[in-house]
Design a protein around this motif. Structure first.
Motif, short mmCIF file in Angstrom:
data_model
loop_
_atom_site.label_atom_id
_atom_site.label_comp_id
_atom_site.label_asym_id
_atom_site.label_seq_id
_atom_site.Cartn_x
_atom_site.Cartn_y
_atom_site.Cartn_z
N SER A 139 0.94 -1.34 -0.07
CA SER A 139 0.00 -0.02 0.17
C SER A 139 0.79 1.28 0.03
O SER A 139 0.58 2.33 -0.54
CB SER A 139 -1.01 0.06 1.25
OG SER A 139 -0.33 -0.29 2.22
N SER A 140 2.07 1.22 0.70
CA SER A 140 2.88 2.51 0.52
C SER A 140 3.32 2.63 -0.78
O SER A 140 3.34 3.81 -1.26
CB SER A 140 3.97 2.30 1.37
OG SER A 140 4.89 1.29 1.07
N ARG A 171 0.69 4.27 -2.93
CA ARG A 171 0.24 5.60 -2.67
C ARG A 171 1.06 6.40 -3.38
O ARG A 171 0.75 7.49 -4.06
CB ARG A 171 0.51 5.69 -1.08
CG ARG A 171 -0.99 5.64 -0.16
CD ARG A 171 -0.84 6.23 1.10
NE ARG A 171 0.29 5.87 1.99
CZ ARG A 171 0.10 4.52 2.55
NH1 ARG A 171 -1.03 3.90 2.51
NH2 ARG A 171 1.09 4.10 3.16
N SER A 172 2.53 6.35 -3.52
CA SER A 172 3.45 7.17 -4.33
C SER A 172 3.09 6.91 -5.70
O SER A 172 2.97 7.81 -6.32
CB SER A 172 4.73 6.54 -4.22
OG SER A 172 5.18 6.30 -2.81
#
Ligand code: ADP
Ligand code: 2DT
Length: 212
Positions: free
Chosen positions: A154-155, A158-159
């Motif tokens: 998920s990180s 997001r980017s």
């Protein structure tokens, strides 16, 4: 009288936004209404370059970040002759990810600029329409667990979403943002109308060149 060309239609968006689901439904609907249409996806894992990319995504091999970016681009270029031929034959191509994913994913890595990432894809056939399926990460998470492939966290996603937002500021590309949180059928209906319109508009225009 010359043949009317098909349209190049791209669906983009983060993981689980519904790209594959909507590409399939769109191709089916266009065919049902008598418009020749075919689906493509990038990366196309069936070619030799695609197989290298596939094993990279499956974490079976490691490739240097610039190198894999260029391989993703090469995987598009190797299919350009086939794409142009189909478009000229009047076939609409519905494409699951294109150069925009290429730029968004690599530029989400440290020390990659959007400009550097765009360069190898400059001059590709330009999509007549790019639909961005917009989905909040928490809603996407509700559509199932991430898989085990590279980039499926998920990180990182997001980017990637932030890079897509930068790319969508470019007015030279015909972006349409679609609210992908609605039901499959409601999203499909909106996409279908947009595509029918673009097919009618683009049929007498030359195929453009991306980012040129
Ligand atoms: P993507 O190709 O963007 O990763 P998929 O089309 O594979 O997304 O869809 C991911 C999952 O979400 C699948 O299980 C699919 O059935 C489901 N899905 C797709 N669109 C919707 C929607 N509008 N509402 C709820 N679930 C959806
Ligand atoms: P899927 O096959 O599940 O769509 O995942 N990607 C894709 C890149 O990093 N660069 C690209 O040029 C393209 C087209 C997005 C493919 C993964 O590969 C990433 C997710």
């Amino acid at each position: 009288m010359s043949c009317r060309r098909g349209s190049l239609i791209v669906l983009e968006g983060v993981d689980k936004a519904g790209k594959t689901t909507q590409c399939k439904k769109l191709v089916h609907a266009l065919q049902q209404s008598g418009r020749p249409a075919e689906m493509m996806r990038f990366p196309d894992r069936t070619t030799q370059i695609g197989q290298l990319i596939s094993s990279y995504l499956e974490k079976k091999n490691n490739l240097e970040d610039h190198t894999v970016h260029l391989l993703f681009s090469a995987n598009r270029w190797e299919l350009v002759p086939q794409m142009k031929k189909k478009l000229e034959q009047g076939i609409t191509l519905v494409v699951d990810r294109y150069a925009f994913s290429g730029v968004a994913f690599t530029s989400a890595k440290p020390d990659f600029s959007l400009e550097w990432c765009k360069n190898p894809d400059v001059g590709l056939p330009k999509p007549d329409l790019v639909m961005f399926l917009q989905l909040n990460p928490s809603v996407a998470a509700g559509r199932g667990e991430f898989g085990t492939e590279r980039y499926e966290t998920s990180s990182f996603q997001r980017s990637v979403q932030q890079r897509f937002e930068q790319l969508m500021k470019d007015p030279s590309v015909n972006w349409k943002v679609i609210d992908a949180a609605r039901s499959i059928e409601v999203v499909h209906s909106e996409i279908k109308v947009l595509c029918e319109n673009i097919i009618n508009t683009a049929e007498n225009l030359p195929i453009g060149e991306l980012w040129k």
